[in-house]
Write an enzyme that holds these catalytic residues in place. Sequence first.
Site, PDB file in Angstrom:
ATOM      1  N   CYS A 117      19.610  78.555  -5.220  1.00 52.60           N
ATOM      2  CA  CYS A 117      20.668  77.882  -5.977  1.00 52.60           C
ATOM      3  C   CYS A 117      20.562  76.367  -5.900  1.00 52.60           C
ATOM      4  O   CYS A 117      21.255  75.656  -6.638  1.00 52.60           O
ATOM      5  CB  CYS A 117      22.042  78.320  -5.469  1.00 52.60           C
ATOM      6  SG  CYS A 117      22.194  80.088  -5.179  1.00 52.60           S
ATOM      7  N   CYS A 145      35.090  84.113  -6.002  1.00 52.48           N
ATOM      8  CA  CYS A 145      33.666  84.261  -6.285  1.00 52.48           C
ATOM      9  C   CYS A 145      33.329  83.645  -7.635  1.00 52.48           C
ATOM     10  O   CYS A 145      34.061  83.825  -8.616  1.00 52.48           O
ATOM     11  CB  CYS A 145      33.279  85.741  -6.319  1.00 52.48           C
ATOM     12  SG  CYS A 145      33.779  86.703  -4.867  1.00 52.48           S
ATOM     13  N   LYS A 189      32.874  77.732  -9.442  1.00 47.12           N
ATOM     14  CA  LYS A 189      33.893  78.756  -9.608  1.00 47.12           C
ATOM     15  C   LYS A 189      34.392  78.862 -11.038  1.00 47.12           C
ATOM     16  O   LYS A 189      34.586  79.963 -11.552  1.00 47.12           O
ATOM     17  CB  LYS A 189      35.070  78.462  -8.656  1.00 47.12           C
ATOM     18  CG  LYS A 189      36.249  79.401  -8.809  1.00 47.12           C
ATOM     19  CD  LYS A 189      35.869  80.848  -8.452  1.00 47.12           C
ATOM     20  CE  LYS A 189      36.882  81.850  -8.958  1.00 47.12           C
ATOM     21  NZ  LYS A 189      36.811  82.101 -10.389  1.00 47.12           N
ATOM     22  N   HIS A 195      27.851  79.094 -12.683  1.00 43.54           N
ATOM     23  CA  HIS A 195      26.752  78.912 -11.731  1.00 43.54           C
ATOM     24  C   HIS A 195      25.458  79.511 -12.276  1.00 43.54           C
ATOM     25  O   HIS A 195      24.996  80.562 -11.814  1.00 43.54           O
ATOM     26  CB  HIS A 195      27.135  79.576 -10.406  1.00 43.54           C
ATOM     27  CG  HIS A 195      26.124  79.415  -9.306  1.00 43.54           C
ATOM     28  ND1 HIS A 195      25.221  78.372  -9.244  1.00 43.54           N
ATOM     29  CD2 HIS A 195      25.871  80.187  -8.208  1.00 43.54           C
ATOM     30  CE1 HIS A 195      24.460  78.510  -8.164  1.00 43.54           C
ATOM     31  NE2 HIS A 195      24.830  79.602  -7.529  1.00 43.54           N
TER      32      HIS A 195
END
Length: 398
Positions: A84, A207, A329, A333
């Site tokens: 990431c 998440c 969030k 992402h």
Amino acid sequence: MRDAYVVGAGQSDFGAFPDESYRSLFATAFEHALDGTAVEPNDVDEAVIGTLGVGGRQLGLSGPAVTEHVGLHGVPTTRVENACAASGYAVRQGVQAIRSGMADLVLAGGVEVMTDVSSDAVRYWLGVSGETEWERLSGTTFAGVYAQMASAHMREYGTTVDQLSHVAVKNHANGAKNPHAQLGFECSLEDASSAPTVADPLTLYHCCPTTDGAAAVLLASEDAVDRFTDARVRVAGVGAGSDRVGLFQRDTYSGVPASRRAAETAYERAGAGPDDLDFAEVHDCFAIAELMAYEDIGLCEPGEAGPYIASGATRPDGETPVNTSGGLKSKGHPIGATGAGQVVEAFDQLTGGAGDRQLDAPEVGLTHNVGGSGGAAVVHLLEREHDWDDVEDGEVTA
């Protein structure tokens, strides 16, 4: 070594786009990065592209696959993969190319397409960023690893579910003002805390989503910056760190040592500290990740992140606004694009281009990008050098 400057930055919308490809998303980000600059594609000396390659598409030569699509024929291009943190490291590599004298203008960015595979496949590709033999192959999910970190933080410091939920509430409120955000809607504390459990104690609202998107950053040397823009945003400091990939291999579950090392290095190189920050974009793949980031980058002491978020300190009107973009969030992402996307938000804030999210004349911002559960981390400090009196309608005019 020469200073490096961000002279342009842009991103695609983040979300689910079945009619787009990784090439078309990157082209959109690149076009937005060029907007408002005097940069032409043939000015680019080098390109660094971050991507994980979710789904297995174009794993080999994925860097040149996107740069040739936007007309950068023959430009040396490198693909960076650091989970990431891929495009955060791509930006770092671009800064290094500038500082070394090898290039005067570098394109650094990233791209990911994640929504065109099954949920099982997404979990697999997320899992490759964890320790393979003892975590992924034993069935541990990415959410499960961060749930362990949340449980440890709760046990050691008394952090609560509602404090985790404050992260979601703040970031959704910010993302609701971001036209690029995937989940651009607000939520309440009750919504976040009472949502279905994903991995105890993390609920659905704790998440981040899976996302398609791209981001691009144009970096120039101090010798060339004035050719391309009047917006002088200097890369004041860069730091990076790595750690054992498996969470079970580390000495702590309640912090990310790689983030601490990256932040300490960036502050040292910038001659600055946490008190100098006007805002930060931090890696909030899960709510606990944002709380740990507060502690790791020095906004508060270890164990104080829960009360810190609840106090409102990181809201847009707080002492240090965090994730004005909506963060991972709410904004989304897309793994390979996330770190560069953070730099896009920082650049927009420092040049007055953040629209309804614009802070009042910020001068120093920080971006914090983490790979996996903390196997890698990279931090950038960006500093405004132009005069705010020269900013009109979101553009620097002189």
